[in-house]
Design an enzyme around this catalytic site. Structure first.
Site, mmCIF file in Angstrom:
data_model
loop_
_atom_site.group_PDB
_atom_site.id
_atom_site.type_symbol
_atom_site.label_atom_id
_atom_site.label_comp_id
_atom_site.label_asym_id
_atom_site.label_seq_id
_atom_site.Cartn_x
_atom_site.Cartn_y
_atom_site.Cartn_z
ATOM 1 N N GLY A 187 0.799 -1.224 0.000
ATOM 2 C CA GLY A 187 0.000 0.000 0.000
ATOM 3 C C GLY A 187 0.830 1.272 0.000
ATOM 4 N N LYS A 205 5.025 19.564 -5.630
ATOM 5 C CA LYS A 205 5.289 20.098 -4.290
ATOM 6 C C LYS A 205 6.444 21.096 -4.307
ATOM 7 C CE LYS A 205 3.542 15.851 -2.170
ATOM 8 N NZ LYS A 205 3.948 14.486 -1.791
ATOM 9 N N GLY A 306 -0.609 9.876 4.297
ATOM 10 C CA GLY A 306 -1.427 9.112 5.231
ATOM 11 C C GLY A 306 -2.596 9.928 5.731
#
Lengths: 440, 440
Positions: A187, A205, A306
């Site tokens: 994952g 970014k 996350g």
């Protein structure tokens, strides 16, 4: 004081994380912010499932425009992602006079100038701490913590997927494809990992950080974007032997070319000295190293992705907006750190004009004079050598690797030299070139 | 917009640094802040020398109260230090309705509650980024960047002098006194180094961070303060062999004791795993590691002292005040992160009730049964052992060191066990106890 009302667009990983953290820590957050922050309306594809997930605490609708058009809502949290409908929604929220919090780096890297201009005109804030380096408050550090400084450079490990893959390749001596498959199973990588492994996500970014660091518009189209999919295990090993680690860095820095100021903006695998703190950032962790004239070097480290780390940044933005909403719009923190009428048009340099050091791996026939040829070509190009690693040919082999680390030079010089090296009879195939930054 | 006017008290290292950075980067700072920031008046002991130093750009006076009472000045920058006249000046500035920027950790750790209450009443801001970890924007991170989180612990290398000494002791295998003298010669330690080496400076800083992290008043008197002057080179060496480094940490964390919430607040030499990023912070650098529920671990690294790094934080505060001055006072960032009426009275725990792991060095006669006695005492105290290092006695010697690393236990348990160990016939002298934190 009445709670501030937010509408949430998208209840995927980060959306659910935001909802959960806001609920779990509501007391803690209210004690800090001085007023409650409530998500009163949510848009999601699956209304029934989301209604259950949110425990019936807020209205769930299918159409995100219903949220954006709700006159009761003060802040829109955009967590849909992408540059299609998300762009429309953000622009409409701004037009409706709502503040926006977003984690959408692609949207800001590509359309930030338009979005910030609209927000400025409407007197609303667009906050995006979650768009860069997940839970690390790096936007706040660059934009507020280091306001005293002339920032010289920003270099970051800002993509957890690629850092995980590089850490595993080094640790276990495996090749890229094998590790990518493991990362997908765990994952850590998406089923279509292109944006991560080809450096696009990191480039989004670093593009945002370049604007904030230097007071320039976001210019994703000018960024050099190079990922790790072509990186070979052998180069990670040689780098290690020479005292370096290879990381995918997003780099933006000031540079002078022929007396004219320019800005470098690039993402690529980079050798960095193993003893640097940032070289020891492993797995899916992120870190950003900032060089600035007054403070010197400072580094910010934490989880770059996350559900809850990203939610941490989303909610910090909600609290900031709750606070600054009462401040004179002209005195709020500018979206891109510099006042909109104080941006500069210093140009992003083409890659041929950037300056850095290089790792070169040359596959050669083991014959007398090869090294002399190589060093003569480099000397002719006025490229000085920092270190050389010459491997003995393997048992029964007649070819071998020569690794050369150079001192700083312009990219066009090294490319010229490489073309000459590749033309030598004794050199086999292409030269492997990886950029090297000392970060000191 | 008219420039905001500041008055500077004290033109020592940091004062001069602030003046210089503000002058050098005035354009950059104005482009960010949207208005100029001018130091219009300075107080200094030596008026003539300071007038020359400041290039006649501002009025220089001898009496700092003249600056504090000047009705034209919006912000007072207090860089005098100490808790005597600095306290009077800050309180008078607040009474006069001026905002205050200070780098004075001692003042805030000892009198912060009184100062922040007065500021709150007057509707002015007291900003102090420079008081903790020099140029690292850690106050901003804790107070604004991590507002979404329930903070679990803060652990920092927040004194550069002691970190420099510990790095040198480890690198060169030298003892404390030798390295201290070198540090003094190099300017890394003061001629009277007590505040640094005995942990007082670090305790001031961690006291301030504990208040911000947990929403409690500053309580320096409850902090456990232990420096590095008693630390022996041999323990640094043994720690290294076991995979640990010894750092002087300022630690504050939540804890539960018999179902009651408490807070640990302590400064002492600490073993930490060598592979942790913070264990690799060397020389005079600082770093703060924060554990929080949503974001997980995050770390902030940079220069903790020096003229310009500290000035970087002073000026960031000036810009923040310039921005927030127009916001409703009730909506500004609270001084201690939590709204003043939302502080809690969770108690700071006495050291006997803290929980951590331990490094114990026991000097023993090399006789049969010694190890059995030691392990029985620990087992009786329900202290479990993580690792043991038993050294062979040196050539012709009959005594040797046994090093034991324990798992977590309460400090009172380890102290009871140590008393029993020291009572054994086979144990020579006192047991050396150093606390160990895994920081995972």
């Amino acid at each position: 004081m009445k709670p501030i009302k937010a509408g949430l667009l998208g209840v995927g990983t980060v959306g659910a994380g935001t909802f959960n953290v806001l609920r779990r820590n509501q007391e803690e957050i209210r004690r800090r912010a001085g007023r409650g922050i409530e998500i009163v309306m949510v848009s999601a594809r699956n209304v029934a499932a989301t209604t259950e997930k949110t425990g019936g605490q807020c209205q769930v609708v299918n159409d995100p425009f219903e949220v954006v058009d709700n006159p009761e809502i003060d802040i829109i949290i955009e967590l849909i992602g992408g540059t299609g409908i998300a762009r429309e929604l953000v622009m409409r929220a701004i037009a409706n006079g709502k503040h926006v919090v977003t984690a959408n780096k692609a949207l800001l890297a590509l359309h930030g100038n338009e979005i910030f201009a609209a927000a400025q005109e409407k007197g609303v804030m667009v906050a995006f701490e979650a768009a860069v380096a997940g839970g690390i408050p790096i936007i706040k550090a660059l934009r507020e913590g280091l306001t005293a400084n002339r920032i010289e450079s920003v270099a970051g490990i800002i993509n957890g997927t690629t850092n995980f893959i590089l850490s595993e390749m080094r640790d276990k001596g495996l090749d890229f494809d094998t590790v990518l498959k493991q990362a997908q199973a765990l994952g850590y990588a998406e089923s279509d990992p292109t944006f991560d492994i080809e450096g696009v996500d990191a480039a989004h970014k670093v593009t945002i950080m370049s604007a904030i660091a230097f007071g320039i518009p976001v210019q994703f189209d000018k960024a050099h974007v190079e990922g790790i999919s072509a990186l070979q295990a052998v180069d990670i090993r040689y780098a290690e032997q020479l005292g370096y680690r290879i990381k995918l860095l997003g780099i933006t820095k000031r540079a002078m070319v022929d007396g004219v100021e320019g800005i470098e903006l690039r993402v690529h695998p980079t050798l960095i000295p193993a003893k640097r703190l940032i070289a020891n950032v492993e797995g899916a962790m992120n870190a950003v190293l900032v060089q600035a004239d007054a403070v010197g070097a400072s580094l910010y480290y934490g989880r770059g992705a996350g559900a809850e780390p990203t939610a941490s940044s989303v909610i910090a933005d909600l609290v900031d907006i709750t606070r600054l909403a009462t401040a004179d719009p002209g005195n709020r923190v500018p979206h891109l750190a510099f006042q909109p009428n104080q941006m500069t048009d210093v140009a992003i340099l083409p890659m041929s004009e950037i300056t850095t050091s290089y790792y070169l791996r040359v596959y050669v026939k083991d014959q007398l004079g090869v090294m002399a040829d190589l060093t003569r070509i480099l000397a002719d190009g006025r490229i000085s050598i920092d270190a050389v690693l010459q491997k003995e040919p393997g048992e029964g082999e007649t070819r071998t690797d020569i690794i050369i680390l150079t001192h700083q030079t312009q990219e066009k010089n090294i490319d010229t030299a490489i073309a000459k090296v590749e033309a030598l009879d004794t050199v086999v195939g292409k030269v492997t070139k990886i950029r090297l930054e000392n970060l000191s």
